[in-house]
Scaffold this motif. Sequence first.
Motif, PDB file in Angstrom:
ATOM      1  N   GLY A 100       0.818  -1.207   0.000  1.00  0.00           N
ATOM      2  CA  GLY A 100       0.000   0.000   0.000  1.00  0.00           C
ATOM      3  C   GLY A 100       0.850   1.254   0.000  1.00  0.00           C
ATOM      4  O   GLY A 100       2.001   1.238  -0.436  1.00  0.00           O
ATOM      5  N   LYS A 101       0.281   2.344   0.513  1.00  0.00           N
ATOM      6  CA  LYS A 101       1.024   3.595   0.616  1.00  0.00           C
ATOM      7  C   LYS A 101       1.979   3.488   1.800  1.00  0.00           C
ATOM      8  O   LYS A 101       1.543   3.192   2.920  1.00  0.00           O
ATOM      9  CB  LYS A 101       0.070   4.765   0.792  1.00  0.00           C
ATOM     10  N   PRO A 102       3.281   3.734   1.586  1.00  0.00           N
ATOM     11  CA  PRO A 102       4.256   3.508   2.643  1.00  0.00           C
ATOM     12  C   PRO A 102       3.934   4.197   3.972  1.00  0.00           C
ATOM     13  O   PRO A 102       3.956   3.542   5.021  1.00  0.00           O
ATOM     14  CB  PRO A 102       5.570   4.032   2.042  1.00  0.00           C
ATOM     15  N   ALA A 103       3.645   5.485   3.949  1.00  0.00           N
ATOM     16  CA  ALA A 103       3.397   6.194   5.206  1.00  0.00           C
ATOM     17  C   ALA A 103       2.208   5.592   5.945  1.00  0.00           C
ATOM     18  O   ALA A 103       2.275   5.344   7.161  1.00  0.00           O
ATOM     19  CB  ALA A 103       3.182   7.681   4.959  1.00  0.00           C
ATOM     20  N   GLU A 104       1.123   5.336   5.237  1.00  0.00           N
ATOM     21  CA  GLU A 104      -0.075   4.774   5.876  1.00  0.00           C
ATOM     22  C   GLU A 104       0.214   3.412   6.494  1.00  0.00           C
ATOM     23  O   GLU A 104      -0.201   3.126   7.618  1.00  0.00           O
ATOM     24  CB  GLU A 104      -1.212   4.615   4.857  1.00  0.00           C
ATOM     25  N   GLN A 105       0.925   2.571   5.770  1.00  0.00           N
ATOM     26  CA  GLN A 105       1.213   1.217   6.260  1.00  0.00           C
ATOM     27  C   GLN A 105       2.161   1.243   7.455  1.00  0.00           C
ATOM     28  O   GLN A 105       1.984   0.498   8.418  1.00  0.00           O
ATOM     29  CB  GLN A 105       1.795   0.363   5.133  1.00  0.00           C
ATOM     30  N   ILE A 106       3.170   2.107   7.395  1.00  0.00           N
ATOM     31  CA  ILE A 106       4.136   2.211   8.495  1.00  0.00           C
ATOM     32  C   ILE A 106       3.448   2.741   9.751  1.00  0.00           C
ATOM     33  O   ILE A 106       3.651   2.228  10.854  1.00  0.00           O
ATOM     34  CB  ILE A 106       5.334   3.083   8.078  1.00  0.00           C
ATOM     35  N   LEU A 107       2.602   3.751   9.595  1.00  0.00           N
ATOM     36  CA  LEU A 107       1.872   4.305  10.737  1.00  0.00           C
ATOM     37  C   LEU A 107       0.918   3.272  11.331  1.00  0.00           C
ATOM     38  O   LEU A 107       0.801   3.160  12.556  1.00  0.00           O
ATOM     39  CB  LEU A 107       1.119   5.569  10.325  1.00  0.00           C
ATOM     40  N   ALA A 108       0.244   2.519  10.480  1.00  0.00           N
ATOM     41  CA  ALA A 108      -0.674   1.488  10.972  1.00  0.00           C
ATOM     42  C   ALA A 108       0.089   0.425  11.760  1.00  0.00           C
ATOM     43  O   ALA A 108      -0.333   0.019  12.848  1.00  0.00           O
ATOM     44  CB  ALA A 108      -1.434   0.854   9.812  1.00  0.00           C
ATOM     45  N   LEU A 109       1.233  -0.011  11.236  1.00  0.00           N
ATOM     46  CA  LEU A 109       2.043  -1.019  11.921  1.00  0.00           C
ATOM     47  C   LEU A 109       2.545  -0.479  13.257  1.00  0.00           C
ATOM     48  O   LEU A 109       2.550  -1.194  14.263  1.00  0.00           O
ATOM     49  CB  LEU A 109       3.212  -1.457  11.043  1.00  0.00           C
ATOM     50  N   ALA A 110       2.974   0.779  13.275  1.00  0.00           N
ATOM     51  CA  ALA A 110       3.460   1.384  14.523  1.00  0.00           C
ATOM     52  C   ALA A 110       2.377   1.372  15.595  1.00  0.00           C
ATOM     53  O   ALA A 110       2.652   1.105  16.769  1.00  0.00           O
ATOM     54  CB  ALA A 110       3.940   2.813  14.264  1.00  0.00           C
ATOM     55  N   GLY A 111       1.149   1.638  15.194  1.00  0.00           N
ATOM     56  CA  GLY A 111       0.046   1.610  16.148  1.00  0.00           C
ATOM     57  C   GLY A 111      -0.297   0.200  16.596  1.00  0.00           C
ATOM     58  O   GLY A 111      -0.494  -0.054  17.784  1.00  0.00           O
ATOM     59  N   GLN A 112      -0.339  -0.743  15.669  1.00  0.00           N
ATOM     60  CA  GLN A 112      -0.692  -2.132  15.989  1.00  0.00           C
ATOM     61  C   GLN A 112       0.334  -2.792  16.893  1.00  0.00           C
ATOM     62  O   GLN A 112      -0.012  -3.557  17.788  1.00  0.00           O
ATOM     63  CB  GLN A 112      -0.823  -2.957  14.705  1.00  0.00           C
ATOM     64  N   GLN A 113       1.606  -2.514  16.645  1.00  0.00           N
ATOM     65  CA  GLN A 113       2.681  -3.170  17.395  1.00  0.00           C
ATOM     66  C   GLN A 113       3.128  -2.366  18.624  1.00  0.00           C
ATOM     67  O   GLN A 113       4.106  -2.733  19.265  1.00  0.00           O
ATOM     68  CB  GLN A 113       3.889  -3.405  16.477  1.00  0.00           C
ATOM     69  N   THR A 114       2.452  -1.282  18.913  1.00  0.00           N
ATOM     70  CA  THR A 114       2.834  -0.350  19.998  1.00  0.00           C
ATOM     71  C   THR A 114       4.335  -0.056  19.969  1.00  0.00           C
ATOM     72  O   THR A 114       5.066  -0.295  20.929  1.00  0.00           O
ATOM     73  CB  THR A 114       2.391  -0.854  21.391  1.00  0.00           C
ATOM     74  N   ILE A 115       4.750   0.456  18.828  1.00  0.00           N
ATOM     75  CA  ILE A 115       6.150   0.807  18.602  1.00  0.00           C
ATOM     76  C   ILE A 115       6.515   1.991  19.493  1.00  0.00           C
ATOM     77  O   ILE A 115       5.738   2.928  19.657  1.00  0.00           O
ATOM     78  CB  ILE A 115       6.381   1.146  17.112  1.00  0.00           C
ATOM     79  N   ASP A 116       7.713   1.962  20.071  1.00  0.00           N
ATOM     80  CA  ASP A 116       8.181   3.022  20.963  1.00  0.00           C
ATOM     81  C   ASP A 116       9.004   4.079  20.235  1.00  0.00           C
ATOM     82  O   ASP A 116       9.134   5.202  20.713  1.00  0.00           O
ATOM     83  CB  ASP A 116       9.012   2.427  22.102  1.00  0.00           C
ATOM     84  N   LEU A 117       9.612   3.727  19.087  1.00  0.00           N
ATOM     85  CA  LEU A 117      10.447   4.655  18.334  1.00  0.00           C
ATOM     86  C   LEU A 117      10.506   4.191  16.880  1.00  0.00           C
ATOM     87  O   LEU A 117      10.661   2.998  16.613  1.00  0.00           O
ATOM     88  CB  LEU A 117      11.869   4.703  18.907  1.00  0.00           C
ATOM     89  N   ILE A 118      10.387   5.138  15.958  1.00  0.00           N
ATOM     90  CA  ILE A 118      10.583   4.853  14.532  1.00  0.00           C
ATOM     91  C   ILE A 118      11.889   5.536  14.124  1.00  0.00           C
ATOM     92  O   ILE A 118      12.072   6.717  14.384  1.00  0.00           O
ATOM     93  CB  ILE A 118       9.425   5.395  13.672  1.00  0.00           C
ATOM     94  N   VAL A 119      12.786   4.779  13.511  1.00  0.00           N
ATOM     95  CA  VAL A 119      14.045   5.336  13.013  1.00  0.00           C
ATOM     96  C   VAL A 119      14.032   5.173  11.500  1.00  0.00           C
ATOM     97  O   VAL A 119      13.949   4.056  10.988  1.00  0.00           O
ATOM     98  CB  VAL A 119      15.279   4.627  13.621  1.00  0.00           C
TER      99      VAL A 119
END
Length: 154
Positions: A100-119
């Motif tokens: 899909g769209k990279p930003a949308e997919q990355i943001l969705a994954l960050a929310g689902q996985q309760t990511i603490d930091l994106i680098v």
Amino acid sequence: MSAAKTTSVLGGVRASYPRLLRILVPLDFSGKSRQALRYAVPLAQKFSARIHLVHVLPDPGKTPKDEVTRQRTVALKRLGEMSLSLLPPRVRAENAVLTGKPAEQILALAGQQTIDLIVLTTKGRSGLKRVLVGSTAEEIMRHAPCPVMSVRRQ
């Protein structure tokens, strides 16, 4: 200066370390995107965090399902190889290939996985180029549910 007038640099903020258990590193398989790992790996080691490597395939549109499956398999294999070759043995990794769209997919994954930091790495575009092309990194920085560390590609 009297002891009563000295103040902490942190002011009223509690002096505790941030909790970093999950670090997300988006990769586009360019050598430049791997530069984010130079920052993510030492943080993962310091905090015993897990690194989540993610690659986003473009929206398949009318691409046959077999071809999309093949692309996902190849990308997942590449992420696995990168995990083995670029991450120290004690750093745990999880790999994901999204579509899909990279930003949308990355943001969705960050929310689902309760990511603490994106680098992530940025290309450093400015002005009209950024407006016309858009910026995945900028969209992630604006909407991420966690802190984002931006590494300029060199």
